[in-house]
Design a protein around this motif. Structure first.
Motif, PDB file in Angstrom:
ATOM      1  N   UNK A 155       0.846  -1.209   0.000  1.00 25.91           N
ATOM      2  CA  UNK A 155       0.000   0.000   0.000  1.00 25.91           C
ATOM      3  C   UNK A 155       0.875   1.251   0.000  1.00 25.91           C
ATOM      4  N   UNK A 156       1.961   1.208   0.762  1.00 29.42           N
ATOM      5  CA  UNK A 156       2.866   2.365   0.793  1.00 29.42           C
ATOM      6  C   UNK A 156       3.388   2.679  -0.599  1.00 29.42           C
ATOM      7  N   UNK A 157       3.770   1.635  -1.331  1.00 33.60           N
ATOM      8  CA  UNK A 157       4.382   1.826  -2.648  1.00 33.60           C
ATOM      9  C   UNK A 157       3.357   2.231  -3.699  1.00 33.60           C
ATOM     10  N   UNK A 158       2.169   1.593  -3.677  1.00 38.66           N
ATOM     11  CA  UNK A 158       1.199   1.794  -4.756  1.00 38.66           C
ATOM     12  C   UNK A 158       0.222   2.935  -4.523  1.00 38.66           C
ATOM     13  N   UNK A 159      -0.133   3.170  -3.233  1.00 42.83           N
ATOM     14  CA  UNK A 159      -1.219   4.121  -2.964  1.00 42.83           C
ATOM     15  C   UNK A 159      -0.769   5.425  -2.317  1.00 42.83           C
ATOM     16  N   UNK A 160       0.203   5.342  -1.409  1.00 44.68           N
ATOM     17  CA  UNK A 160       0.487   6.508  -0.577  1.00 44.68           C
ATOM     18  C   UNK A 160       1.753   7.262  -0.980  1.00 44.68           C
ATOM     19  N   UNK A 161       2.423   6.814  -2.051  1.00 38.63           N
ATOM     20  CA  UNK A 161       3.637   7.503  -2.501  1.00 38.63           C
ATOM     21  C   UNK A 161       3.365   8.945  -2.871  1.00 38.63           C
ATOM     22  N   UNK A 162       2.243   9.185  -3.574  1.00 39.55           N
ATOM     23  CA  UNK A 162       1.910  10.549  -4.007  1.00 39.55           C
ATOM     24  C   UNK A 162       1.611  11.449  -2.814  1.00 39.55           C
ATOM     25  N   UNK A 163       0.922  10.884  -1.818  1.00 40.00           N
ATOM     26  CA  UNK A 163       0.617  11.667  -0.612  1.00 40.00           C
ATOM     27  C   UNK A 163       1.915  11.998   0.123  1.00 40.00           C
ATOM     28  N   UNK A 164       2.807  11.011   0.244  1.00 37.20           N
ATOM     29  CA  UNK A 164       4.090  11.242   0.929  1.00 37.20           C
ATOM     30  C   UNK A 164       4.888  12.353   0.257  1.00 37.20           C
ATOM     31  N   UNK A 165       4.799  12.419  -1.069  1.00 35.50           N
ATOM     32  CA  UNK A 165       5.581  13.422  -1.805  1.00 35.50           C
ATOM     33  C   UNK A 165       5.108  14.844  -1.535  1.00 35.50           C
ATOM     34  N   UNK A 166       3.933  15.010  -0.929  1.00 37.43           N
ATOM     35  CA  UNK A 166       3.495  16.354  -0.523  1.00 37.43           C
ATOM     36  C   UNK A 166       4.505  16.981   0.438  1.00 37.43           C
ATOM     37  N   UNK A 167       5.180  16.136   1.226  1.00 39.14           N
ATOM     38  CA  UNK A 167       6.193  16.615   2.181  1.00 39.14           C
ATOM     39  C   UNK A 167       7.584  16.118   1.799  1.00 39.14           C
TER      40      UNK A 167
END
Length: 711
Positions: free
Chosen positions: A421-433
């Motif tokens: 999930x971290x790799x496929x779904x939340x990478x874009x959200x993480x890149x906000x910071x």
């Protein structure tokens, strides 16, 4: 037809559910053993603090013995100047402080007719530890050349930037106690603090000098020298006679002369005053908290121990006010351990921030920090912004996101993770910071469980909560990185002890079940020296029979069986209604922030009335959507004063309040919608975004009287 379509969509997603289940089954055991998940889970479940007396009221102490930064990690470094010198010796050529270059500025016209300034920023430009040391030495020497004497105070009234830290380190080295003010503090409050401390030298920025200080300078007769951190030349016209205005660069040039550098230093002792920190406070005039070198060293000990692996590989993004004890001690700690500090601001933090031109990069995207501090208000904004974007997705995208979110949420609650999930779904959200944050620490006010879980899941890193005050050097309790619980602020840090004192009037005692409760008292070497020239307020401090210093916080806490603290109330927020019921305004506000229509809320109660009211800053997007559904037209200001919209917001508030089981008398009966957001610049909240109840009451007194029937 709609039901059939929904069933078809669910059927199409069934293979995905099966795939996720199969992936979990196959990957769990290898992941569990290879990543040490079991060990982390065991650490999260362990007892973290115990009552040293065996009594439920404490004192509670961390299970690890008391340590000192000066004796453990950095032997003999018992003052702030020694810490900095040791860091320079270890990390001499490494990057230390970074600032982004401003490439261009543009004015952008908004649909409302307002003009916003937008920035296009370049890369970070870095000063090495050696560069910073040279600047510190020259500035301190230059201040001495301008007549500054050891143990005489220097004030700083400036935004968070590299020059702030340079000025602070110069004052620590030359034993000039530093007087700090928030950049958002009002002119009269700053003038009051400058007069109370009788400073002769002030460090500030050109913008603050021109916009905030110029009008009150005639009221500050002791001030002789103003040093501007920027290089802009200022006309002396309109300034009091006898006041000299310098640039920081010119003072450093003066201090760089060989004859100046040859003069001997008067070094500080651990017990010497390092900082007088003026807190903006939620009521009344600002108070100056006197902080010794030894207090800050002790507070840093506790903070640093809760950040695993802190060191030269870390990058810290600095954007909170440096005049706040959390930010100041965090940055001093980062410098001591060889971290890089990149400077930012709330207006340039991310690609979507208000001053970043669309299409260009915010500070997080360029810096890619590994460590970040925040206040709940900023985390709540991030949460709402991301979830609003999720609502705009297609059904399939939204379902995929929610499936991944809830799957990982269950894993996180059990102390595990979901790498796919971290790799496929939340990478874009993480890149906000920036995509590399490994630890976030939240302080200043309680963080809601929902927001903490959201940050855990979407940003793929531990989100710790800390509890402390300026009076305790920001140190009291901090959650461990492995602790996956929410709503708590952790166990006492290494330098602190926690006690609970019964507050019978509020209904909190150490005999409460299932856990003891009471007013939180914090003791230890991090407890500060008291308030500057304010003996009446020093009653909150006391020394026990063992000679240990304590501070009475006014907050009410509950200690869990593993020794972790939860903040449950605040003594000053308690109001007795006409019928005799006690209402905790802070509790009501924290509960109702879960309402999607609310960005901020101030609950208010009058002891002569029998019901609670509220002033609400609505979420603009949600309220305008609601207005369209109800057929209500008008501008943003007109919607906020429309009685229909007030009723609709109140209806949703009551639904949320009922669902989370607030008592009937705790639920607001009437609300006023404020079109104006509450920021430190408006003077309605502190720099940590705590409500200033007195100022809010004065601002909205007409509406308060209206909601109470014109009384």
């Amino acid at each position: 037809m709609g039901v059939q379509q929904s069933e078809l969509q669910s059927l199409l997603l069934l293979p995905l559910y099966l795939l996720v289940w199969l992936y979990s089954l196959i990957s769990f055991l290898p992941w569990y053993y290879l990543t040490g998940a079991g060990e982390r889970r065991a650490r999260a479940m362990r007892v973290k603090a115990r009552s040293t007396s065996g009594l439920p009221e404490g004192p509670y102490r961390c299970v690890d013995s008391f340590k000192s930064l000066a004796t453990e990690d950095l032997p003999g470094k018992d003052t702030l100047d020694k810490l900095f010198e040791h860091a320079v010796q270890r990390f001499r050529d490494a990057d230390c402080l970074g600032t982004r270059e401003v490439l261009s500025e543009e004015n952008e016209l908004q649909p409302s007719g307002k003009v916003f300034k937008k920035l296009i920023l370049g890369e970070y430009r870095w000063l090495s530890y050696q560069d910073v040391e040279l600047s510190v030495r020259h500035l301190g020497s230059g201040l001495t050349a301008l007549g500054q004497q050891p143990k005489s105070m220097v004030a700083i009234f400036c935004e968070t930037r590299a020059e702030w830290m340079v000025a602070a380190q110069a004052c620590f080295r030359y034993n000039f106690p530093l007087v700090t003010f928030y950049a958002t503090l009002g002119e009269e409050a700053v003038a009051f603090g400058l007069n109370e401390t009788e400073v002769t030298h002030l460090i500030t920025s050109t913008d603050l000098l021109e916009t905030k200080l110029k009008g009150v300078l005639p009221q500050i007769p002791n001030l002789k020298h103003v040093i501007c951190v920027d290089q802009i030349r200022i006309s002396t016209e309109g300034y009091p006679p006898g006041l000299s205005i310098h640039s920081m660069a010119s003072v450093q040039e003066l201090g760089a002369r060989p004859d100046r550098l040859a003069k001997p230093l008067v070094r500080p002792q651990p017990s010497d005053l390092a900082v007088v920190m003026y807190t903006s406070g939620s009521t009344g005039r600002p108070k100056g908290v006197m902080i010794a070198h030894s207090n800050i060293i002790a507070g840093m000990t506790g903070q640093c121990e809760r950040i695993p692996g802190l060191g030269p590989k870390d990058i810290y993004i600095a954007y909170l006010p440096l005049a706040h004890v959390l930010e100041m001690t965090a940055e001093i700690s980062c410098v001591a351990y060889g971290c890089r500090i990149g400077y930012s601001s709330p207006q340039t933090l991310s690609d979507q921030s208000t001053k970043i031109k669309r299409g260009s990069k915010g500070d997080s995207s360029v810096l890619k920090p590994t460590l970040m501090a925040a206040v709940p208000e900023i985390m709540d904004r991030i949460n709402k912004n991301v979830m609003n974007k999720v609502q705009e997705m297609s059904y399939i995208q939204r379902t995929l996101f929610n499936l991944g979110y809830h799957y990982k949420l269950e894993q996180v609650k059990r102390g595990y993770d979901a790498p796919l999930c971290n790799a496929l779904l939340f990478g874009k959200v993480r890149r906000l910071l920036g995509g590399r944050v490994r630890l976030m620490l939240c302080g200043g006010a309680p963080l809601s469980s929902a927001t903490q879980r959201f940050m855990n899941v979407c940003f793929c890193c531990p989100v710790g909560q800390g509890y402390g005050l300026t009076e305790t050097c920001g140190a009291g309790t901090i959650t461990e990185a492995t602790d996956n619980s929410t709503g708590r602020v952790g166990a006492p840090v290494l330098c602190s002890e926690i006690r609970l004192r019964d507050w019978v009037e509020g209904g909190y005692t150490n005999r409460d079940k299932p856990h003891p409760r009471g007013e939180i008292l914090i003791g230890g070497p991090n407890i500060t020296m008291g308030y500057y020239k304010n003996e009446n307020s020093n009653q909150d401090y006391f020394v026990d029979e063992n000679g240990q210093r304590w501070f009475c916080t006014g907050d009410v806490g509950e200690v869990h069986p593993d020794g972790c603290l939860q903040i449950v109330d605040r003594k000053k927020d308690l109001v007795k209604l006409q019928a005799g019921e006690y209402v905790s305004l802070g509790k009501v506000e924290a509960a109702l922030k879960n309402c999607s229509l609310i960005d901020n809320i101030c609950a208010y109660a009058n002891s002569e009335e029998n019901y609670v009211i509220g002033v609400v800053v609505p979420n603009q997007k949600k309220l305008m959507e609601l207005a369209r559904r109800k057929g209500v037209d008008g501008s943003w200001e007109e919607l906020c004063t429309n009685p229909t919209m007030e009723r609709e917001v109140l209806k949703e508030i009551k639904e949320v309040a009922t669902s989370i089981k607030l008592q009937r008398f705790e639920i607001p009966e009437k609300v006023h919608l404020s079109p104006e957001p509450w920021t430190p610049e408006t003077g309605l909240v502190t720099d940590a975004f705590k409500l200033k109840r007195k100022e809010l009451k004065n601002r909205y007194i007409y509406h308060i009287e209206r909601m109470y029937g014109g009384k």
